[in-house]
Design a protein around this motif. Structure first.
Motif, PDB file in Angstrom:
ATOM      1  N   TYR A 344      44.174  34.020  15.355  1.00 26.40           N
ATOM      2  CA  TYR A 344      44.604  32.623  15.491  1.00 26.40           C
ATOM      3  C   TYR A 344      46.127  32.525  15.542  1.00 26.40           C
ATOM      4  O   TYR A 344      46.687  31.752  16.327  1.00 26.40           O
ATOM      5  N   ALA A 345      46.795  33.301  14.694  1.00 26.08           N
ATOM      6  CA  ALA A 345      48.262  33.262  14.667  1.00 26.08           C
ATOM      7  C   ALA A 345      48.854  33.803  15.964  1.00 26.08           C
ATOM      8  O   ALA A 345      49.819  33.241  16.498  1.00 26.08           O
ATOM      9  N   MET A 346      48.275  34.891  16.502  1.00 25.71           N
ATOM     10  CA  MET A 346      48.764  35.421  17.774  1.00 25.71           C
ATOM     11  C   MET A 346      48.545  34.408  18.895  1.00 25.71           C
ATOM     12  O   MET A 346      49.405  34.240  19.772  1.00 25.71           O
ATOM     13  N   ALA A 347      47.405  33.726  18.871  1.00 19.61           N
ATOM     14  CA  ALA A 347      47.150  32.681  19.866  1.00 19.61           C
ATOM     15  C   ALA A 347      48.168  31.563  19.742  1.00 19.61           C
ATOM     16  O   ALA A 347      48.686  31.056  20.745  1.00 19.61           O
ATOM     17  N   GLY A 348      48.472  31.173  18.491  1.00 19.84           N
ATOM     18  CA  GLY A 348      49.440  30.110  18.267  1.00 19.84           C
ATOM     19  C   GLY A 348      50.822  30.473  18.770  1.00 19.84           C
ATOM     20  O   GLY A 348      51.494  29.668  19.424  1.00 19.84           O
ATOM     21  N   ILE A 349      51.259  31.686  18.474  1.00 16.28           N
ATOM     22  CA  ILE A 349      52.585  32.122  18.925  1.00 16.28           C
ATOM     23  C   ILE A 349      52.627  32.251  20.438  1.00 16.28           C
ATOM     24  O   ILE A 349      53.614  31.870  21.090  1.00 16.28           O
ATOM     25  N   THR A 350      51.556  32.772  21.015  1.00 11.36           N
ATOM     26  CA  THR A 350      51.496  32.897  22.472  1.00 11.36           C
ATOM     27  C   THR A 350      51.523  31.529  23.150  1.00 11.36           C
ATOM     28  O   THR A 350      52.017  31.397  24.272  1.00 11.36           O
ATOM     29  N   TYR A 351      51.028  30.511  22.448  1.00 16.12           N
ATOM     30  CA  TYR A 351      51.040  29.147  22.997  1.00 16.12           C
ATOM     31  C   TYR A 351      52.396  28.468  22.813  1.00 16.12           C
ATOM     32  O   TYR A 351      52.928  27.872  23.750  1.00 16.12           O
ATOM     33  N   VAL A 352      52.964  28.535  21.600  1.00 19.47           N
ATOM     34  CA  VAL A 352      54.184  27.757  21.338  1.00 19.47           C
ATOM     35  C   VAL A 352      55.441  28.437  21.861  1.00 19.47           C
ATOM     36  O   VAL A 352      56.435  27.755  22.151  1.00 19.47           O
ATOM     37  N   ALA A 353      55.440  29.764  21.991  1.00 20.56           N
ATOM     38  CA  ALA A 353      56.640  30.460  22.467  1.00 20.56           C
ATOM     39  C   ALA A 353      57.072  29.974  23.855  1.00 20.56           C
ATOM     40  O   ALA A 353      58.250  29.646  24.054  1.00 20.56           O
ATOM     41  N   PRO A 354      56.162  29.891  24.849  1.00 23.31           N
ATOM     42  CA  PRO A 354      56.581  29.355  26.151  1.00 23.31           C
ATOM     43  C   PRO A 354      57.045  27.895  26.066  1.00 23.31           C
ATOM     44  O   PRO A 354      57.961  27.495  26.793  1.00 23.31           O
ATOM     45  N   MET A 355      56.414  27.095  25.190  1.00 20.91           N
ATOM     46  CA  MET A 355      56.825  25.707  25.049  1.00 20.91           C
ATOM     47  C   MET A 355      58.251  25.605  24.520  1.00 20.91           C
ATOM     48  O   MET A 355      59.050  24.803  25.001  1.00 20.91           O
ATOM     49  N   MET A 356      58.568  26.428  23.538  1.00 19.70           N
ATOM     50  CA  MET A 356      59.911  26.408  22.977  1.00 19.70           C
ATOM     51  C   MET A 356      60.938  27.002  23.934  1.00 19.70           C
ATOM     52  O   MET A 356      62.102  26.596  23.942  1.00 19.70           O
ATOM     53  N   ALA A 357      60.492  27.981  24.733  1.00 19.43           N
ATOM     54  CA  ALA A 357      61.406  28.602  25.699  1.00 19.43           C
ATOM     55  C   ALA A 357      61.565  27.770  26.967  1.00 19.43           C
ATOM     56  O   ALA A 357      62.493  27.989  27.743  1.00 19.43           O
ATOM     57  N   GLY A 358      60.648  26.814  27.190  1.00 22.63           N
ATOM     58  CA  GLY A 358      60.734  25.960  28.371  1.00 22.63           C
ATOM     59  C   GLY A 358      60.282  26.624  29.654  1.00 22.63           C
ATOM     60  O   GLY A 358      60.754  26.283  30.732  1.00 22.63           O
ATOM     61  N   ARG A 359      59.357  27.568  29.560  1.00 24.59           N
ATOM     62  CA  ARG A 359      58.842  28.242  30.749  1.00 24.59           C
ATOM     63  C   ARG A 359      57.504  28.893  30.438  1.00 24.59           C
ATOM     64  O   ARG A 359      57.051  28.878  29.298  1.00 24.59           O
ATOM     65  N   LYS A 360      56.872  29.458  31.454  1.00 22.39           N
ATOM     66  CA  LYS A 360      55.574  30.102  31.251  1.00 22.39           C
ATOM     67  C   LYS A 360      55.695  31.363  30.405  1.00 22.39           C
ATOM     68  O   LYS A 360      56.787  31.921  30.252  1.00 22.39           O
ATOM     69  N   LEU A 361      54.549  31.775  29.861  1.00 20.54           N
ATOM     70  CA  LEU A 361      54.481  33.062  29.182  1.00 20.54           C
ATOM     71  C   LEU A 361      54.937  34.148  30.141  1.00 20.54           C
ATOM     72  O   LEU A 361      54.609  34.118  31.329  1.00 20.54           O
ATOM     73  N   TYR A 362      55.679  35.123  29.629  1.00 20.43           N
ATOM     74  CA  TYR A 362      56.236  36.164  30.489  1.00 20.43           C
ATOM     75  C   TYR A 362      55.165  36.827  31.343  1.00 20.43           C
ATOM     76  O   TYR A 362      55.318  36.985  32.556  1.00 20.43           O
ATOM     77  N   SER A 363      54.037  37.212  30.726  1.00 19.75           N
ATOM     78  CA  SER A 363      52.988  37.886  31.487  1.00 19.75           C
ATOM     79  C   SER A 363      51.622  37.650  30.855  1.00 19.75           C
ATOM     80  O   SER A 363      51.360  38.149  29.750  1.00 19.75           O
ATOM     81  N   GLU A 364      50.772  36.895  31.534  1.00 25.36           N
ATOM     82  CA  GLU A 364      49.399  36.705  31.053  1.00 25.36           C
ATOM     83  C   GLU A 364      48.605  38.004  31.153  1.00 25.36           C
ATOM     84  O   GLU A 364      47.734  38.274  30.306  1.00 25.36           O
ATOM     85  N   LYS A 365      48.895  38.812  32.155  1.00 19.51           N
ATOM     86  CA  LYS A 365      48.194  40.093  32.297  1.00 19.51           C
ATOM     87  C   LYS A 365      48.493  41.000  31.104  1.00 19.51           C
ATOM     88  O   LYS A 365      47.606  41.682  30.591  1.00 19.51           O
ATOM     89  N   LEU A 366      49.750  41.002  30.665  1.00 22.69           N
ATOM     90  CA  LEU A 366      50.133  41.791  29.510  1.00 22.69           C
ATOM     91  C   LEU A 366      49.442  41.255  28.255  1.00 22.69           C
ATOM     92  O   LEU A 366      48.985  42.025  27.396  1.00 22.69           O
ATOM     93  N   GLY A 367      49.327  39.933  28.156  1.00 16.66           N
ATOM     94  CA  GLY A 367      48.623  39.314  27.036  1.00 16.66           C
ATOM     95  C   GLY A 367      47.147  39.672  27.027  1.00 16.66           C
ATOM     96  O   GLY A 367      46.564  39.944  25.969  1.00 16.66           O
ATOM     97  N   ASP A 368      46.535  39.682  28.213  1.00 12.08           N
ATOM     98  CA  ASP A 368      45.123  40.083  28.310  1.00 12.08           C
ATOM     99  C   ASP A 368      44.934  41.549  27.916  1.00 12.08           C
ATOM    100  O   ASP A 368      43.977  41.900  27.206  1.00 12.08           O
ATOM    101  N   LEU A 369      45.841  42.405  28.376  1.00 15.31           N
ATOM    102  CA  LEU A 369      45.754  43.831  28.051  1.00 15.31           C
ATOM    103  C   LEU A 369      45.879  44.039  26.546  1.00 15.31           C
ATOM    104  O   LEU A 369      45.114  44.810  25.948  1.00 15.31           O
ATOM    105  N   GLN A 370      46.831  43.336  25.937  1.00 17.49           N
ATOM    106  CA  GLN A 370      47.001  43.441  24.482  1.00 17.49           C
ATOM    107  C   GLN A 370      45.753  42.985  23.764  1.00 17.49           C
ATOM    108  O   GLN A 370      45.311  43.628  22.794  1.00 17.49           O
ATOM    109  N   PHE A 371      45.143  41.892  24.225  1.00 21.30           N
ATOM    110  CA  PHE A 371      43.920  41.394  23.592  1.00 21.30           C
ATOM    111  C   PHE A 371      42.797  42.425  23.658  1.00 21.30           C
ATOM    112  O   PHE A 371      42.145  42.714  22.651  1.00 21.30           O
ATOM    113  N   TRP A 372      42.556  42.984  24.841  1.00 23.20           N
ATOM    114  CA  TRP A 372      41.442  43.912  24.999  1.00 23.20           C
ATOM    115  C   TRP A 372      41.657  45.206  24.215  1.00 23.20           C
ATOM    116  O   TRP A 372      40.718  45.726  23.590  1.00 23.20           O
ATOM    117  N   LEU A 373      42.875  45.741  24.231  1.00 28.02           N
ATOM    118  CA  LEU A 373      43.152  46.957  23.467  1.00 28.02           C
ATOM    119  C   LEU A 373      42.944  46.720  21.976  1.00 28.02           C
ATOM    120  O   LEU A 373      42.297  47.510  21.278  1.00 28.02           O
TER     121      LEU A 373
END
Length: 453
Positions: A344-373
């Motif tokens: 839940y915390a990783m999901a929260g950070i992955t959600y709010v980080a782009p909002m605070m940075a004012g742009r999209k997440l750097y890489s959704e593919k990298l996020g998916d890879l991290q999740f599956w591993l």
């Protein structure tokens, strides 16, 4: 001061502590298979284990949730954070306190409290920081521009109140001169179990209640059900800590009460899980699993339900006789704090980080890879702990078995624990890189929602 500075400070700091907690955990697992590694005082097994748990609880999870909620609450309540300066000051004091507390543990200066080994004065400073956090939370609620409070706010307010008396009971009242023996054990286990149930559970569920409907772009399945879950957990959870002392020297009536209330926890758990899965079921198919955030939230919910079914099961006296104090409990704790609330915390950070940075997440593919591993490694990691816990429990009940013989029987399980833990540790760096690049990387991508209001 710029909006969301406090949230950003705590989110980034928590990500660093997350890696440190995993490092201590991996070294602890390595000690089980190569006991001679790091044969110096500061890398002894007890200190590594205490560092692992305390950094995970206070450096990573608690701080991550505070940072995420500093971002979420103003959006839900349609106002600014009560005091951005107070939030930043609290964040700085909190991290200085943690550095001092963890250094004290490394030097061997600890309290005799599970999950609360941080000694004075640093444990008192943690309490001060929590008061400052509470002022900001209650202040933001007081100046809100909406009439009704969404369930995320209810769980946050509950966590603020519950954390106060749980932390004070475990870290301060249990250390008073007149509190000794079984009475001290009662207070300590009240703290240990409710640290998970009345601190990290409400904070994690608060974050998930915001993220799931937001990410899936669909209303929460049932507001009434969310209130059922909140109020039942308020009245039920405080009695469950004594199930860690079943078959021990505590009163038989208290053991029975702990078992009954442990099974009563199924009610709020099913309310929460039904709400989360119901929201997924009513969401559009193309948004349910698109990107890392809904995957993390779904897997966190799966781990949450298994954690909360496993807990009542091990609160049965005959089961506790076998699994208590074994690797089974280690697996149970990991499934709660890593499997459910870290997801839940990783999901929260992955959600709010782009909002605070004012742009999209750097890489959704990298996020998916991290999740599956991380997920594919965590399943055997947890499973082998439960299996080895049962083997360990039965071995301990056999008076002909020596301690060394029991360890030898668990050798292959401990190697599996270390190797899968190494994969989890490696996948963390994908998460860290993704978040840091989102905040500080140079790539010409604008956010879909920007600094959402």
């Amino acid at each position: 001061m710029k909006q969301d500075t406090a949230a950003k400070t705590m989110v980034i700091a928590s990500c660093a502590y997350f890696g440190l907690a995993l490092t201590m955990g991996l070294l602890t697992a390595l000690k089980f298979v190569v006991p001679t590694v790091g044969e110096i005082e500061y890398l002894s097994m007890p200190r590594l284990r205490m560092l692992h748990t305390n950094i995970n609880l206070f450096g990573w999870l608690l701080q991550a949730n505070m940072g995420i909620l500093f971002w979420i609450l103003p959006r839900i309540l349609h106002t600014k954070l009560f005091s951005e300066k107070l939030g930043v000051a609290m964040g700085l004091l909190y991290n200085l306190t943690l550095i001092g507390g963890f250094a004290a543990i490394l030097m061997g200066n600890v309290k005799n409290v599970e999950y609360g080994e941080i000694p004075a004065p640093f444990d008192y400073l943690v309490a001060v920081c929590w008061v400052l956090f509470a002022i900001n939370v209650f202040g933001t609620v007081a100046i809100r521009k909406v009439k009704y409070l969404y369930v995320t706010v209810w769980y946050t307010l509950g966590a603020v109140i519950w954390t106060t008396f749980v932390y004070i009971t475990g870290n301060m009242l249990s250390q008073m001169p007149m509190v000794t023996g079984v009475n001290q054990a009662n207070l300590v286990w009240f703290y240990v179990h409710n640290a998970v149930g009345l601190i990290f559970t409400p904070l994690g569920v608060a974050v998930a209640y915001y993220l799931i409907p937001k990410q899936l772009d669909t209303p929460i399945y049932s507001h009434k059900l969310s209130m059922v879950g909140f109020w039942v957990i308020s009245f039920v959870y405080v009695w469950t800590g004594a199930h860690h002392m079943l078959n021990g020297p505590i009163s038989h009536w208290l053991q029975t009460v702990a078992t009954i209330f442990s099974f009563s926890l199924i009610i709020p758990v099913m309310a929460v899980v039904t709400n989360f899965f119901g929201t997924y079921a009513t969401a559009s198919r193309h948004t349910r699993m698109r990107g890392p955030i809904p995957k993390l939230l779904m897997m966190g919910t799966v781990y949450y339900i298994f954690t909360c079914l496993q807990g009542p099961f091990q609160a049965i006296r005959s089961v506790s006789e076998i699994v208590s104090k074994t690797d089974w409990v280690v697996g149970h704790a990991h499934m709660a704090l890593f499997g459910a609330f870290t997801y839940y915390a990783m999901a929260g950070i992955t959600y709010v980080a782009p909002m605070m940075a004012g742009r999209k997440l750097y890489s959704e593919k990298l996020g998916d890879l991290q999740f599956w591993l991380m997920t594919l490694a965590s399943i055997p990691f947890l499973t082998v702990l439960w299996i080895s816990g049962v083997i360990q429990g039965y071995a301990w009940l056999n008076p002909e078995n020596t301690f060394v013989e029991t360890l030898d029987a668990l050798k292959h399980a401990h190697w599996m624990r270390f190797s899968t833990g190494a994969v989890i540790f490696g996948s963390y760096f994908l998460f860290l890189y993704n978040i840091l690049m989102t905040f500080f990387g140079k790539y010409p991508v604008e956010a879909e929602e920007g600094a959402e209001s």
